[in-house]
Design an enzyme around this catalytic site. Structure first.
Site, short mmCIF file in Angstrom:
data_model
loop_
_atom_site.label_atom_id
_atom_site.label_comp_id
_atom_site.label_asym_id
_atom_site.label_seq_id
_atom_site.Cartn_x
_atom_site.Cartn_y
_atom_site.Cartn_z
N ASP A 17 30.36 26.68 9.62
CA ASP A 17 30.32 27.02 8.19
C ASP A 17 29.54 28.45 8.15
OD1 ASP A 17 31.19 24.85 7.06
OD2 ASP A 17 29.49 24.12 6.14
N HIS A 34 35.38 19.25 8.41
CA HIS A 34 34.11 19.85 8.18
C HIS A 34 33.75 20.24 9.32
CE1 HIS A 34 33.82 18.47 4.08
NE2 HIS A 34 34.16 17.50 4.31
#
Length: 361
Positions: free
Chosen positions: A160, A130
């Protein structure tokens, strides 16, 4: 109409960066068709939460990519698309029969945008992870936070969105410009490790000149400098201080009732004591009191606002930085005129067959 009006982009629905990239491209005027998981596939974790904001401006089309019929229809869509963006792990699209080579055979000018954590190649390409893992490996996470605590998770803005989605958007746009000239598309490999590493370029430059050290909380921009950090106020709020330049620093210490002799700016040995003195001064008054006190000066002191407060701040309201379209949300950025582009609400879901008819009409 936005500057990307006329461009057709297929978004393979996912989480994080590909969803954000699809929103940005739609905000800029592209026609983005968001292919969602159909049939009995589980819904994405943030599907309902992000719908009104992160899914704005696109039509959702449920598809079953394991179905031969649906896959053939998607390939027909691809024939007249300008770009495709996807965020699956390496090899997934190939196994589904929708990899870059298959798509290029149907549409040689297609730009094929891929965003992953580790990239399409490398020894860790197939591993899970992640945002926090990607920015940890790229070196972007370590410099954050105080030296006596582990680095805090800086939301998922760096990996992200900054290192992933925005690198994907810029790469896709660059490849689209090239395809317009050459008639040939490209594969864009946007890895969050690569992108977040690129975002640390300034600190590599400073380190090479001996102006940045690896010890957290001792450098100019990591909270080590007393004139570039946040301070707690009497009411529990915070102010952000960014008085880097000597002129701005002079306005800061003047506003705090200090003299240059009492508070020399670049005496690094004296930074811890000066920081403690600043902290005591800021703790003596409320946040908004300090904001009013420094308003109109060059001290670079601003209140640290919550998400709710930010939407209601007079400057943001004057610029329509936030809008209400179903829910309060950030307006499209950057803007291409004096006013921001209007927010287009999430469009209704269409069956794949109907979406294909509309696409080809």
């Amino acid at each position: 109409m936005g500057p990307l009006a006329g461009l057709r982009i297929i978004e393979l629905d996912g989480l994080g960066p590909v969803t954000f990239a699809g929103m940005v491209l739609a905000d800029m005027g592209a026609e983005v068709l968001r292919l969602t998981r159909g049939g009995s596939a589980p819904a994405a974790v943030f599907d309902e939460v992000g719908g009104e904001v992160l899914h704005r401006g696109r039509t959702a089309v449920p598809v079953d990519l394991k179905s031969t019929g649906d896959r053939d229809r998607v390939l027909t869509l691809i024939e007249s698309a300008d770009a495709l963006i996807e965020g699956f792990r390496p090899g997934v699209m190939e196994r589904l029969g929708l990899g870059p080579e298959v798509c290029a055979a149907r549409n040689p000018r297609l730009v094929y945008g891929r965003v992953t954590g580790w990239g399409q190649t490398g020894p860790m390409a197939d591993q899970v992870g992640h945002d926090i893992n990607y920015i940890a490996l790229s070196g972007a996470l370590y410099p954050m936070g105080s030296g006596d605590q582990p680095p805090p998770p800086p939301l998922n803005l760096i990996g992200d969105y900054g290192g992933g989605a925005m690198m994907l958007v810029s790469g896709v746009l660059a490849a689209l410009l090239e395809a317009k000239t050459t008639g040939r598309g490209r594969i864009v490999d946007a890895a969050m490790t690569d992108g977040s590493a690129l975002l640390t370029s300034l600190f590599h430059a400073l380190r090479a000149r001996g102006l940045w050290g690896d010890q957290r909380g001792t450098n100019l921009l990591d909270g080590g400098a007393p004139f570039y950090r946040c301070y707690a106020c009497r009411d529990g709020g915070f102010v952000a201080v960014g008085a880097l330049e000597p002129r701005f620093y002079a306005a800061l210490i003047n506003g705090l009732g200090l003299t240059p002799e009492e508070a020399p700016q670049f005496d690094r040995d004296g930074w811890p004591a000066l920081q403690a003195r600043f902290a005591a001064l800021f703790a003596a008054r409320d946040r908004d009191d300090w904001a009013a006190h420094f308003a109109g000066t060059e001290a670079c002191v601003t209140p640290v606002l919550t998400l709710t407060e930010a939407a209601n701040h007079p400057h943001n309201r004057a610029r329509a930085t936030f809008v209400e379209a179903g829910v309060v949300q950030p307006a499209p950025a950057p803007r291409f005129a004096e006013k921001p582009s209007p927010v287009s609400a999430q469009r209704l879901s269409l069956p794949l067959e109907q979406a294909l008819k509309n696409w080809l009409a």
